[in-house]
Design a protein around this motif. Structure first.
Motif: not given
Length: 181
Positions: A17-23, A49-57
């Motif tokens: 589902e949307a992780l980020f629903k709006e800006p 991304m709308p339903n996931h994320f990536h981090l490089f740390v």
């Protein structure tokens, strides 16, 4: 996560589902990430991304593994509580525990940055990496103030022009595309 090591950290929402629903959700997540994680991690790149994320740390010096794990836990709990309250939802927002993969080679270092930045193109959300404002790409090629390790990342690629060229090559080169997509 060990001190001085590089990691690709990622997770997605339950049921995609949307992780980020709006800006404002994207910006809120980044603010919470800075609040909970920036004292423990150097951030080299990211993409929401709308339903996931990536981090490089990279884990900063003098950090205990439990402190880093606790920072991520607090980030996810804080974000999930806010989203649940704002949108009248109940329950878990994220799939299980976040995933992390150690980046342990020079080639992987370059490819993971391109993979992260080209994710919105693969999903059809942008035509060029600079078009997706919820990734580190615009900040890395820009000159505005940032907490990203811009100089380190650009130096890794041999400068700004080479950084941009590498991303362009990965977009158009079939072999690179197979690795990334």
């Amino acid at each position: 996560m060990e001190v001085g090591k590089y990691y690709h950290v990622y997770n997605r929402s339950v049921n995609r589902e949307a992780l980020f629903k709006e800006p404002r959700n994207y910006l809120f997540f980044l603010d919470k990430y800075r609040h909970y994680c920036s004292k423990h991690l150097d951030t080299l790149s990211y993409c929401l991304m709308p339903n996931h994320f990536h981090l490089f740390v990279r884990v900063k010096a003098d950090q205990e593994e439990y402190l880093v794990a606790n920072a991520f836990k607090n980030l996810f709990i804080s974000y999930a509580k806010a989203i649940n309250e704002s949108y009248g939802r109940i329950g878990s927002l994220f799939q299980n525990r976040y995933k992390r993969k150690e980046i342990d080679s020079d080639a992987y270092f370059s490819m993971i940055i391109a993979y992260i930045h080209l994710n919105p193109l693969r999903a059809g959300l942008a035509k060029q990496p600079e078009d997706w404002k919820y990734s580190s790409y615009p900040a890395l090629i820009g000159n505005q103030s940032t907490q990203l390790r811009r100089k380190e990342v650009l130096h890794w690629f041999g400068g700004l022009d080479e950084f941009i060229k590498f991303h362009q090559t990965c977009q158009s080169d079939d072999d690179a595309r197979k690795l990334l997509f």
